[in-house]
Enzyme design. Structure first.
Site, PDB file in Angstrom:
ATOM      1  N   ASP A   1      10.662   5.370  -9.939  1.00  0.00           N
ATOM      2  CA  ASP A   1      10.354   6.030 -11.217  1.00  0.00           C
ATOM      3  C   ASP A   1      11.284   7.208 -11.491  1.00  0.00           C
ATOM      4  O   ASP A   1      11.686   7.445 -12.635  1.00  0.00           O
ATOM      5  CB  ASP A   1       8.901   6.504 -11.230  1.00  0.00           C
ATOM      6  CG  ASP A   1       7.915   5.396 -11.576  1.00  0.00           C
ATOM      7  OD1 ASP A   1       8.354   4.249 -11.773  1.00  0.00           O
ATOM      8  OD2 ASP A   1       6.704   5.684 -11.656  1.00  0.00           O
TER       9      ASP A   1
ATOM     10  N   SER B   1       0.818  -1.213   0.000  1.00  0.00           N
ATOM     11  CA  SER B   1       0.000   0.000   0.000  1.00  0.00           C
ATOM     12  C   SER B   1       0.858   1.271   0.000  1.00  0.00           C
ATOM     13  O   SER B   1       1.558   1.538  -0.966  1.00  0.00           O
ATOM     14  CB  SER B   1      -0.958  -0.043   1.191  1.00  0.00           C
ATOM     15  OG  SER B   1      -1.977   0.903   1.058  1.00  0.00           O
TER      16      SER B   1
ATOM     17  N   LYS C   1      -0.646  -4.225  -3.270  1.00  0.00           N
ATOM     18  CA  LYS C   1      -1.950  -3.653  -2.892  1.00  0.00           C
ATOM     19  C   LYS C   1      -2.001  -2.230  -3.424  1.00  0.00           C
ATOM     20  O   LYS C   1      -1.513  -1.299  -2.806  1.00  0.00           O
ATOM     21  CB  LYS C   1      -2.157  -3.658  -1.379  1.00  0.00           C
ATOM     22  CG  LYS C   1      -3.527  -3.117  -0.966  1.00  0.00           C
ATOM     23  CD  LYS C   1      -3.696  -3.129   0.546  1.00  0.00           C
ATOM     24  CE  LYS C   1      -5.071  -2.593   0.946  1.00  0.00           C
ATOM     25  NZ  LYS C   1      -5.219  -1.149   0.700  1.00  0.00           N
TER      26      LYS C   1
END
Length: 310
Positions: free
Chosen positions: A229, A218, A243
């Site tokens: 990224d 999460s 999740k």
């Protein structure tokens, strides 16, 4: 929706207290597998009722007060483990092939979200246990303290961190990512997208390694995914839980509440996380059959130190 949960007024109060870092319980961090209907202990808090009762990481909770845990009741069972201070809960635990029962008295738990220390070569180590309310503030305070002591690089350990409040992860990302960077993309069921961008100038400008494992979930995946990224950190460990959906807690008129999935989230590059997870830049497994994880036998931590020494 497998993550939808109804809370009584009393349970709603517990949810708010937990989010603020104060709650009554037995003192464990849990990972819930909604598809299999299982609850696994990933961390036992120091000096907690659970630790005194002998619970350990990787214990699987199979019954709560004699009721077997299934995929249909697993959300209710996680709440049932909590309760009023001074009351007791009986758990059936599976540890390897061993089945045992323990009875634990619930107490008020004082939660610390962060553990930190200085490692060799002026490497700051910060372990983030969860992303509940106050985590980002604690993270900043611990980082600044270590930086003032001469930290030249940083390890952020979010292994077995099951998540918490998304905004806490966003606030931590703002300390690292550039102002204006996209930090999170939320995709709502109606097709709308909400893009959260950094509104602050970063304060952390030293090399970073983030440690993850299969129980990093999460908000942990939001944090690791954004840093990966933007190449702001090297991600080391094993693939995360996967999740990638956000739940919203809504209070109803009688004081009860409902938590339900309202959006799916993606990393800044648009990569979906749900049921997929975050692949580390460098995959490192822990040795099998470790009785106690130490700094010396923690292969993931040692690889992080090795990377930051370069």
């Amino acid at each position: 929706d497998e993550y939808t949960v109804y809370y009584t007024p009393e349970e709603m109060q517990e949810q708010y207290e937990t989010a603020l870092g104060n709650y009554v319980g037995i003192g464990i961090y849990m990972i819930v597998n909604y598809e299999e209907g299982s609850i696994t202990v990933v961390e036992v808090m120091e000096d907690s009722p659970a630790e005194k009762a002998g619970l350990q990481a990787d214990d699987i909770i199979t019954k709560v007060d004699g009721e077997e845990i299934t995929k249909d009741n697993v959300s209710d069972m996680t709440n049932k483990i909590k309760g009023e201070e001074g009351t007791k809960v009986k758990l059936e635990i599976k540890r390897g092939e061993e089945i045992k029962e323990v009875e634990i008295e619930r107490k008020k738990i004082e939660v610390s979200h962060i553990e930190s220390k200085m490692l060799e070569n002026n490497i700051a180590y910060i372990r983030v246990l969860d992303f509940d309310g106050g985590t980002a503030k604690e993270f900043k305070e611990n980082y600044e303290e270590l930086k003032n002591k001469g930290a030249e690089s940083l390890i952020v350990d979010i292994r077995s961190n099951g998540g918490g409040v998304v905004d806490e992860a966003i606030d931590m990302l703002e300390m690292i990512c550039d102002k204006g960077d996209t930090l999170l993309i939320e995709k709502e069921k109606n097709g709308n997208e909400i893009v959260q961008k950094s509104e602050e100038n970063p304060i952390i400008d030293i090399p970073i390694v983030v440690l993850v494992n299969e129980n990093s979930a999460s908000a942990s995946e939001i944090f690791a995914g954004a840093l990966k990224d933007y190449n702001k950190a090297t991600i080391i460990g094993t693939k995360t839980y996967g999740k990638g959906v956000i739940q919203t807690l809504t209070k109803l008129s009688d004081g009860s509440g409902i938590k339900m999935t309202t959006a799916e989230y993606c990393t800044p590059s648009g990569n979906s996380i749900n049921k997929i997870g975050i692949e580390p830049n460098i995959t490192v497994e822990l040795p099998e059959n470790i009785q106690e994880l130490t700094e010396e036998n923690d292969t993931q931590l040692q690889r992080a130190i090795q990377e930051l020494k370069k």
